[in-house]
Write a protein that holds these residues in place. Structure first.
Motif, short mmCIF file in Angstrom:
data_model
loop_
_atom_site.label_atom_id
_atom_site.label_comp_id
_atom_site.label_asym_id
_atom_site.label_seq_id
_atom_site.Cartn_x
_atom_site.Cartn_y
_atom_site.Cartn_z
N UNK A 1 9.05 108.16 -44.38
CA UNK A 1 9.73 108.65 -45.20
C UNK A 1 9.17 109.85 -45.86
N UNK A 2 7.36 110.19 -45.57
CA UNK A 2 7.11 111.58 -46.35
C UNK A 2 6.46 111.93 -45.18
N UNK A 3 6.64 111.84 -43.88
CA UNK A 3 6.80 112.00 -42.79
C UNK A 3 6.08 113.56 -42.60
N UNK A 4 6.28 114.52 -43.18
CA UNK A 4 6.03 115.84 -42.89
C UNK A 4 4.87 116.00 -43.59
N UNK A 5 4.55 115.53 -45.21
CA UNK A 5 3.83 116.19 -45.77
C UNK A 5 1.89 115.16 -44.85
N UNK A 6 2.64 113.88 -44.15
CA UNK A 6 0.97 113.42 -44.20
C UNK A 6 1.18 113.77 -43.05
N UNK B 1 11.73 111.60 -34.61
CA UNK B 1 10.60 112.64 -35.92
C UNK B 1 11.27 113.96 -35.90
N UNK B 2 10.98 113.95 -37.36
CA UNK B 2 11.76 115.68 -37.30
C UNK B 2 11.09 116.91 -36.75
N UNK B 3 12.19 117.98 -36.08
CA UNK B 3 11.91 119.24 -35.26
C UNK B 3 9.89 119.77 -35.93
#
Length: 295
Positions: free
Chosen positions: A203-208, A178-180
């Motif tokens: 592909x929208x992990x940060x937004x979600x 996952x992104x930091x």
């Protein structure tokens, strides 16, 4: 061949060896206080630089500090002599007690001195924290990764040695993809491991993730939202409808008054077509509408 060596070696000396080393006498109760080898000035004790645990809860430290201030350190720290620095001791197990003792302003601490190499120190630090369930999901996953990368352990070996299922280990290690920013949310407790697992393939992990925190979404709601984003069905701003002209509004009012029901006119700009919507509030109004239209 390498696999056989790992099986025979297990996880180095690990916690079982650590516990055997510090038992006061053979057959002593497991919860019996350990006898310290010596008292060491607190400034001569340093933390393990490879400690997998990166966050120490301030409230828990304060509670432990208050207990130490009142009753002292019951269980001594496990330390080794710091390589290349005579008279300095590196913590193998017990950093939390060391930090709390500093807050309690203790001048010296009881320690049990053991001879461990760098590999054993890191293994014990990781395993102790994992088995004590003191690590957050990201720290635990990073601990597994360290054991695998630095010592060649497989997930199967870790599973047997730690009493964790292989799927548990595999699922946690996937969190490291996952992104930091999201890993930080997980470490801070803003997201659960279940939330994070649902985001791994998105592909929208940060937004979600931001939406989860802002709206307090459940894991199930998160999974549904991930599917919507994947299919392109996520919520999008609806185009603002053009304001109706005065004539259309007046006609809506006249029809509503005549029927006794709310009437809406949606006229397509630039064309001669559109639609009329009549809203009724109960079955009596529907019957009346049917009577009017059929008369």
């Amino acid at each position: 061949m390498a696999e056989n060596r790992m099986k025979s070696r297990g996880l180095g000396r690990g916690l079982s060896a650590l516990m055997a080393d510090v038992n006061e006498t053979p057959g002593a109760p497991a919860d019996a206080p350990r006898r310290p080898d010596m008292m060491v000035p607190i400034e001569k004790i340093v933390p393990n630089p490879d400690q997998p645990r990166r966050r120490f809860d301030p409230d828990h430290l304060e509670d432990l500090s208050n207990s130490i201030r009142e009753k002292g350190v019951i269980q001594p720290l496990i330390v080794r002599e710091k390589p290349g620095e005579a008279g300095v001791y590196e913590i193998v197990a017990g950093e939390r007690r060391w930090r709390a003792s500093q807050k309690a302003q203790l001048h010296e601490l009881p320690v049990v001195v053991r001879e461990f190499n760098d590999t054993e120190v890191l293994e014990i630090a990781i395993i102790e924290n994992i088995q004590r369930a003191d690590l957050n999901p990201v720290e635990e996953a990073a601990g597994y990764r360290q054991l695998m990368d630095r010592f060649g352990h497989t997930q199967e070996v870790l599973s047997r040695a730690l009493g964790k299922s292989r799927s548990h280990i595999a699922n946690l290690m996937r969190l490291l993809n996952l992104p930091a920013d999201i890993q930080d949310m997980l470490e801070q407790g803003k997201l659960s491991a279940g939330h994070a697992r649902a985001l791994i393939t998105s592909d929208h992990a940060k937004e979600i993730a931001s939406k989860i925190v802002a709206e307090g979404l459940s894991v199930r709601q998160t999974e549904d939202l991930v599917k919507k984003f994947a299919s392109g069905e996520q919520d999008k701003p609806k185009p603002k409808k053009a304001d109706k002209d005065a004539d259309t509004k007046a006609l809506e009012g006249d029809l509503s008054a005549a029927l006794g029901m709310k009437v809406f006119i949606d006229h397509k700009a630039g064309s001669e077509s559109g639609q009329v919507t009549i809203k009724y509030k109960d079955m009596e109004q529907l019957d009346e509408l049917c009577r009017i239209l059929s008369s």
